[in-house]
Motif scaffolding. Structure first.
Motif, PDB file in Angstrom:
ATOM      1  N   ALA A   1       0.845  -1.206   0.000  1.00 41.11           N
ATOM      2  CA  ALA A   1       0.000   0.000   0.000  1.00 41.11           C
ATOM      3  C   ALA A   1       0.875   1.249   0.000  1.00 41.11           C
ATOM      4  N   ALA A   2       0.588   2.126  -0.930  1.00 36.27           N
ATOM      5  CA  ALA A   2       1.367   3.357  -1.078  1.00 36.27           C
ATOM      6  C   ALA A   2       0.475   4.375  -1.772  1.00 36.27           C
ATOM      7  N   CYS A   3       0.954   5.600  -1.834  1.00 35.42           N
ATOM      8  CA  CYS A   3       0.134   6.628  -2.465  1.00 35.42           C
ATOM      9  C   CYS A   3       0.526   6.772  -3.931  1.00 35.42           C
ATOM     10  N   ASP A   4      -0.478   7.008  -4.774  1.00 32.85           N
ATOM     11  CA  ASP A   4      -0.140   7.220  -6.183  1.00 32.85           C
ATOM     12  C   ASP A   4      -0.169   8.712  -6.542  1.00 32.85           C
ATOM     13  N   VAL A   5      -0.121   9.553  -5.507  1.00 30.80           N
ATOM     14  CA  VAL A   5       0.068  10.998  -5.712  1.00 30.80           C
ATOM     15  C   VAL A   5       1.411  11.329  -5.057  1.00 30.80           C
TER      16      VAL A   5
ATOM     17  N   GLY B   1     -10.506  -8.749  -8.824  1.00 28.75           N
ATOM     18  CA  GLY B   1     -10.358  -7.297  -8.970  1.00 28.75           C
ATOM     19  C   GLY B   1      -8.943  -6.918  -9.342  1.00 28.75           C
ATOM     20  N   THR B   2      -8.828  -5.929 -10.219  1.00 31.77           N
ATOM     21  CA  THR B   2      -7.497  -5.515 -10.703  1.00 31.77           C
ATOM     22  C   THR B   2      -7.393  -3.992 -10.745  1.00 31.77           C
ATOM     23  N   GLY B   3      -7.929  -3.326  -9.718  1.00 35.85           N
ATOM     24  CA  GLY B   3      -7.900  -1.852  -9.674  1.00 35.85           C
ATOM     25  C   GLY B   3      -6.666  -1.327  -8.966  1.00 35.85           C
ATOM     26  N   ALA B   4      -6.784  -0.092  -8.461  1.00 37.27           N
ATOM     27  CA  ALA B   4      -5.639   0.606  -7.856  1.00 37.27           C
ATOM     28  C   ALA B   4      -5.045  -0.160  -6.678  1.00 37.27           C
ATOM     29  N   SER B   5      -5.896  -0.804  -5.879  1.00 37.28           N
ATOM     30  CA  SER B   5      -5.375  -1.557  -4.732  1.00 37.28           C
ATOM     31  C   SER B   5      -4.673  -2.822  -5.216  1.00 37.28           C
ATOM     32  N   ALA B   6      -5.340  -3.571  -6.114  1.00 34.16           N
ATOM     33  CA  ALA B   6      -4.779  -4.854  -6.567  1.00 34.16           C
ATOM     34  C   ALA B   6      -3.427  -4.682  -7.246  1.00 34.16           C
TER      35      ALA B   6
ATOM     36  N   GLN C   1      -9.502 -10.906 -13.705  1.00 32.37           N
ATOM     37  CA  GLN C   1      -9.657  -9.540 -14.228  1.00 32.37           C
ATOM     38  C   GLN C   1     -10.971  -9.423 -14.997  1.00 32.37           C
ATOM     39  N   ARG C   2     -11.755  -8.407 -14.635  1.00 27.92           N
ATOM     40  CA  ARG C   2     -12.982  -8.162 -15.398  1.00 27.92           C
ATOM     41  C   ARG C   2     -12.693  -7.142 -16.497  1.00 27.92           C
ATOM     42  N   THR C   3     -11.977  -6.078 -16.120  1.00 21.40           N
ATOM     43  CA  THR C   3     -11.644  -5.018 -17.078  1.00 21.40           C
ATOM     44  C   THR C   3     -10.178  -4.631 -16.874  1.00 21.40           C
ATOM     45  N   PRO C   4      -9.382  -4.622 -17.961  1.00 20.20           N
ATOM     46  CA  PRO C   4      -7.987  -4.183 -17.772  1.00 20.20           C
ATOM     47  C   PRO C   4      -7.910  -2.670 -17.531  1.00 20.20           C
TER      48      PRO C   4
ATOM     49  N   CYS D   1     -11.001   7.084 -18.179  1.00 27.01           N
ATOM     50  CA  CYS D   1     -12.391   6.718 -17.876  1.00 27.01           C
ATOM     51  C   CYS D   1     -12.440   6.053 -16.498  1.00 27.01           C
ATOM     52  N   LYS D   2     -11.481   5.166 -16.257  1.00 27.12           N
ATOM     53  CA  LYS D   2     -11.226   4.667 -14.905  1.00 27.12           C
ATOM     54  C   LYS D   2      -9.950   5.336 -14.440  1.00 27.12           C
ATOM     55  N   ARG D   3      -9.702   5.341 -13.148  1.00 28.76           N
ATOM     56  CA  ARG D   3      -8.486   5.961 -12.634  1.00 28.76           C
ATOM     57  C   ARG D   3      -7.250   5.389 -13.353  1.00 28.76           C
TER      58      ARG D   3
ATOM     59  N   LEU E   1     -10.114 -10.039  -2.069  1.00 25.37           N
ATOM     60  CA  LEU E   1     -10.989  -9.157  -2.840  1.00 25.37           C
ATOM     61  C   LEU E   1     -10.341  -7.784  -2.988  1.00 25.37           C
ATOM     62  N   GLY E   2     -10.067  -7.432  -4.234  1.00 23.48           N
ATOM     63  CA  GLY E   2      -9.599  -6.059  -4.504  1.00 23.48           C
ATOM     64  C   GLY E   2     -10.726  -5.349  -5.212  1.00 23.48           C
ATOM     65  N   THR E   3     -11.921  -5.503  -4.646  1.00 22.08           N
ATOM     66  CA  THR E   3     -13.130  -5.076  -5.370  1.00 22.08           C
ATOM     67  C   THR E   3     -13.588  -3.662  -5.013  1.00 22.08           C
ATOM     68  N   GLY E   4     -12.774  -2.924  -4.295  1.00 22.51           N
ATOM     69  CA  GLY E   4     -13.031  -1.496  -4.114  1.00 22.51           C
ATOM     70  C   GLY E   4     -14.079  -1.145  -3.075  1.00 22.51           C
ATOM     71  N   PHE E   5     -14.728  -0.008  -3.308  1.00 22.63           N
ATOM     72  CA  PHE E   5     -15.546   0.620  -2.265  1.00 22.63           C
ATOM     73  C   PHE E   5     -16.923   1.027  -2.793  1.00 22.63           C
TER      74      PHE E   5
ATOM     75  N   SER F   1     -17.298   2.543 -13.981  1.00 12.78           N
ATOM     76  CA  SER F   1     -16.331   2.728 -12.894  1.00 12.78           C
ATOM     77  C   SER F   1     -17.059   3.134 -11.622  1.00 12.78           C
ATOM     78  N   TRP F   2     -16.295   3.214 -10.536  1.00 11.37           N
ATOM     79  CA  TRP F   2     -16.906   3.612  -9.257  1.00 11.37           C
ATOM     80  C   TRP F   2     -17.290   5.096  -9.248  1.00 11.37           C
ATOM     81  N   TYR F   3     -16.898   5.830 -10.286  1.00  9.41           N
ATOM     82  CA  TYR F   3     -17.277   7.244 -10.372  1.00  9.41           C
ATOM     83  C   TYR F   3     -18.785   7.395 -10.639  1.00  9.41           C
TER      84      TYR F   3
HETATM   85  P1  NAP Z   1     -11.540  -0.278  -7.809  1.00  5.73           P
HETATM   86  O1  NAP Z   1     -10.598   0.610  -8.523  1.00  5.73           O
HETATM   87  O2  NAP Z   1     -12.967   0.079  -7.746  1.00  5.73           O
HETATM   88  O3  NAP Z   1     -11.337  -1.703  -8.418  1.00  5.73           O
HETATM   89  C1  NAP Z   1     -12.201  -2.745  -8.121  1.00  5.73           C
HETATM   90  C2  NAP Z   1     -11.831  -3.929  -8.976  1.00  5.73           C
HETATM   91  O4  NAP Z   1     -12.666  -5.018  -8.651  1.00  5.73           O
HETATM   92  C3  NAP Z   1     -12.037  -3.661 -10.467  1.00  5.73           C
HETATM   93  O5  NAP Z   1     -11.011  -4.290 -11.187  1.00  5.73           O
HETATM   94  C4  NAP Z   1     -13.394  -4.301 -10.725  1.00  5.73           C
HETATM   95  O6  NAP Z   1     -13.596  -4.672 -12.070  1.00  5.73           O
HETATM   96  C5  NAP Z   1     -13.293  -5.510  -9.831  1.00  5.73           C
HETATM   97  N1  NAP Z   1     -14.584  -6.082  -9.475  1.00  5.73           N
HETATM   98  C6  NAP Z   1     -15.554  -5.523  -8.737  1.00  5.73           C
HETATM   99  N2  NAP Z   1     -16.581  -6.366  -8.619  1.00  5.73           N
HETATM  100  C7  NAP Z   1     -16.243  -7.495  -9.308  1.00  5.73           C
HETATM  101  C8  NAP Z   1     -16.896  -8.724  -9.575  1.00  5.73           C
HETATM  102  N3  NAP Z   1     -18.130  -8.967  -9.118  1.00  5.73           N
HETATM  103  N4  NAP Z   1     -16.242  -9.637 -10.339  1.00  5.73           N
HETATM  104  C9  NAP Z   1     -15.009  -9.382 -10.810  1.00  5.73           C
HETATM  105  N5  NAP Z   1     -14.348  -8.235 -10.594  1.00  5.73           N
HETATM  106  C10 NAP Z   1     -14.959  -7.312  -9.848  1.00  5.73           C
HETATM  107  O7  NAP Z   1     -11.079  -0.493  -6.282  1.00  5.73           O
HETATM  108  P2  NAP Z   1      -9.658  -0.246  -5.623  1.00  5.73           P
HETATM  109  O8  NAP Z   1      -8.599  -0.868  -6.433  1.00  5.73           O
HETATM  110  O9  NAP Z   1      -9.749  -0.621  -4.196  1.00  5.73           O
HETATM  111  O10 NAP Z   1      -9.469   1.315  -5.755  1.00  5.73           O
HETATM  112  C11 NAP Z   1     -10.523   2.210  -5.483  1.00  5.73           C
HETATM  113  C12 NAP Z   1      -9.995   3.615  -5.414  1.00  5.73           C
HETATM  114  O11 NAP Z   1      -9.252   3.751  -4.221  1.00  5.73           O
HETATM  115  C13 NAP Z   1      -9.022   3.990  -6.500  1.00  5.73           C
HETATM  116  O12 NAP Z   1      -9.606   4.348  -7.699  1.00  5.73           O
HETATM  117  C14 NAP Z   1      -8.285   5.136  -5.839  1.00  5.73           C
HETATM  118  O13 NAP Z   1      -9.008   6.324  -5.932  1.00  5.73           O
HETATM  119  C15 NAP Z   1      -8.238   4.681  -4.406  1.00  5.73           C
HETATM  120  N6  NAP Z   1      -6.941   4.040  -4.162  1.00  5.73           N
HETATM  121  C16 NAP Z   1      -5.880   4.859  -4.154  1.00  5.73           C
HETATM  122  C17 NAP Z   1      -4.650   4.348  -3.972  1.00  5.73           C
HETATM  123  C18 NAP Z   1      -3.490   5.270  -3.972  1.00  5.73           C
HETATM  124  O14 NAP Z   1      -2.421   4.889  -4.320  1.00  5.73           O
HETATM  125  N7  NAP Z   1      -3.659   6.545  -3.595  1.00  5.73           N
HETATM  126  C19 NAP Z   1      -4.459   2.981  -3.810  1.00  5.73           C
HETATM  127  C20 NAP Z   1      -5.577   2.161  -3.801  1.00  5.73           C
HETATM  128  C21 NAP Z   1      -6.815   2.706  -3.985  1.00  5.73           C
HETATM  129  P3  NAP Z   1     -14.198  -3.609 -13.128  1.00  5.73           P
HETATM  130  O15 NAP Z   1     -13.065  -2.674 -13.433  1.00  5.73           O
HETATM  131  O16 NAP Z   1     -14.623  -4.423 -14.262  1.00  5.73           O
HETATM  132  O17 NAP Z   1     -15.333  -2.914 -12.431  1.00  5.73           O
END
Ligand code: NAP
Length: 486
Positions: free
Chosen positions: A52-56, A177-182, A200-203, A286-288, A334-338, A450-452
């Motif tokens: 875990a680290a900051c991307d800013v 999940g393959t977002g910012a956390s993953a 991965q659902r979406t690259p 479109c996504k972060r 689960l890196g499935t976000g918030f 996206s989560w936006y």
């Molecule tokens: P996220 O960007 O919302 O990513 C969630 C991931 O889970 C996506 O790849 C999503 O796929 C996948 N997913 C969700 N539901 C699913 C399902 N039912 N089946 C398969 N895949 C599924 O979450 P996050 O990575 O935790 O990041 C969220 C936000 O937190 C970031 O955008 C950022 O703003 C912040 N963050 C910041 C930092 C930093 O460095 N400052 C680090 C981590 C997080 P899809 O893309 O297809 O929806």
């Protein structure tokens, strides 16, 4: 007996602590910061996954009035940001105002006393004239709705709830999940696991991360000669602020970055089929936009597999994909976000006429300047709707909001107002304008989900589509004319 405070702040992350500092500077000392966790830090306290680290960039990821000269890296690791937040508590003597391990279960506006009545999980109540929700926009983890997930026999870990004692050595792990956390934790998991299946659902668009250590001489320079630090901060600010037009008006401007990201992928991954699977098919931004130097190479390792087929179900021992193949795993991560578009749970904040903020926002959160909400007198939010950023440091938005809230308090005191409430019209106009601007943005029209975006209404309820300079200008003064003040 309930305690009374002039102000109750819920949440002790950057936002809550930043407001506490500025309240003290303004000579306002009758406030308390209530925090559910055992420590301060908010997102940086809870998100303890490896990597875990900051991307800013660090020098822009600090409050201007609580700077840090000795950041060790261009992009700070979580622990260092966490330590910085703890140092803020000491440096500004905030401890007497902090109540940790205090989870708020309900905050209710009392029309008769013109007070907020705040109850915690132990049944204690506190009253205040003003309530500030500094709860964070990304604080509620999202669990995926996957058939059979609850039947899985092993551990299921959400990235935001990483147990300190979790040992994945020699385990078979499935990551969803393959977002910012993953992208941050996957390379670390690959180092210890026996097998790693990444679903991965979406690259994502991923750029190289221009991270590097900041040496002791540079740190010393920043400490003894603050203008050098100011200049670095200004440079970073301008660099990030100028990214905005590519997201809001002219997506063609990101062509160079798109090429850079694709080259990065092709350079780091060997197998052409994998390169294809990892290539995004939607507009950049479109996504972060992510940054990583070690995510892509992970997929060259023999024990790591990328599965880009949809998950159909989870069994007690495996994750099954669309092709019917079952991937046996011991642990699911689960890196499935918030739940970014439902930041407030139902029943937590109840305003005038029993209006429940969580329920009111079921179709998508709406506020005025991301800070005030019609129907909720004497209530402000930090990082409320449409204050997240796709292009710059969110701490700049927090600073604007803090200034606005402190101004509001001063005005209330000066005019002896007991109650202030944003008008419905001002809130509607604000959101209409936002919707209009956002409709042409890459976040809304870039061809991705996206989560936006709110999952039902499709509205973008999270992002600020203008410069941070504009937000700073709009929050510089408390515009009482658009409030009903009594
Ligand atoms: P996220 O960007 O919302 O990513 C969630 C991931 O889970 C996506 O790849 C999503 O796929 C996948 N997913 C969700 N539901 C699913 C399902 N039912 N089946 C398969 N895949 C599924 O979450 P996050 O990575 O935790 O990041 C969220 C936000 O937190 C970031 O955008 C950022 O703003 C912040 N963050 C910041 C930092 C930093 O460095 N400052 C680090 C981590 C997080 P899809 O893309 O297809 O929806």
């Amino acid at each position: 007996m309930s305690q009374h405070h002039q102000i109750i702040i819920i949440g002790a992350g950057f936002a809550g602590l930043g407001l506490a500092i500025q309240l003290k500077k303004a000579g306002i000392h009758d406030f308390v910061v209530l925090e559910r966790e055992a420590g301060v830090g908010g997102t940086w306290w809870v998100n303890r996954y490896p990597g875990a680290a900051c991307d800013v960039q660090s020098h822009l990821y600090s409050l201007s009035f609580a700077p840090k000269a000795d950041w060790s890296r261009q992009f700070a690791p979580r622990r260092e940001i966490q330590a910085h937040l703890e140092e803020m508590v000491t440096a500004f003597d905030l401890a007497p105002h902090l109540e940790l391990n205090t989870e708020i279960t309900k905050a209710r506006w009392d029309e008769h006393t013109k007070q907020w009545q705040v109850t915690d999980s132990q049944g204690r109540t506190r009253n205040s004239q003003l309530l500030v929700g500094a709860l964070g926009g990304l604080a509620r983890p999202a669990w995926p709705d996957i058939a059979g997930l609850d039947t899985f026999g092993g551990r299921i870990i959400h990235s935001q709830q990483w147990p300190d004692d979790l040992d994945l050595t020699d385990q078979r792990v499935g990551v969803i999940g393959t977002g910012a956390s993953a992208v941050q934790f996957v390379p670390h998991l690959a180092k210890v696991t026996r097998s790693l299946h990444v679903f991965q659902r979406t690259p994502n668009w991923i750029l190289p991360k221009p991270d590097r250590p900041i040496g002791p001489i540079q740190q010393l320079l920043y400490r003894v000669f603050p203008p050098a630090r100011h200049l670095t901060r200004l440079g970073l600010f301008l660099l990030l602020e100028t990214r905005l037009p590519a997201f809001t008006r002219w997506p063609a401007l990101s062509a160079l970055h798109r090429r850079k990201a694709l080259k990065h992928l092709e350079r780091q991954v060997d197998d052409p089929a994998l390169i294809k699977a990892l290539t995004p098919r939607y507009a950049m931004g479109c996504k972060r936009v992510l940054m990583s130097n070690d995510y892509y190479p992970t997929f060259n390792l023999p024990h790591v597999e990328l599965i880009d087929r949809a998950i159909t179900q989870v069994t007690p021992t495996a994750i099954v994909d669309q092709s019917g193949e079952a991937h046996p795993v011991d642990v699911i991560v689960l890196g499935t976000g918030f739940q970014a578009t439902s930041p407030i749970p139902e029943g937590l904040i109840v305003g005038k006429d029993e209006l429940d903020l969580g329920r009111l926002w079921a179709g998508g959160p709406k506020a005025y300047k991301g800070t005030a909400v019609h129907g909720f007198p004497n209530f402000f939010m930090l990082l409320g709707p449409n204050t997240a950023l796709g292009h710059n440091s969110v701490l700049l938005m927090i600073e604007g909001q803090i200034r606005y809230i402190v101004q509001a308090l001063k005005q209330m005191r000066k005019h002896h107002w007991q109650e202030i409430e944003i008008t419905d019209k001002a809130q509607r106009d604000w959101n209409d304008q936002l919707d209009q601007t956002l409709s042409h943005s890459v976040w809304n029209a870039g061809g991705c989900q996206s989560w936006y975006l709110h999952p039902i209404s499709g509205r973008n309820t999270t992002l600020w589509p203008h410069t941070t300079v504009r937000f700073k200008r709009l929050t510089k003064h408390f515009d009482h004319a658009v409030y009903a003040c009594k």
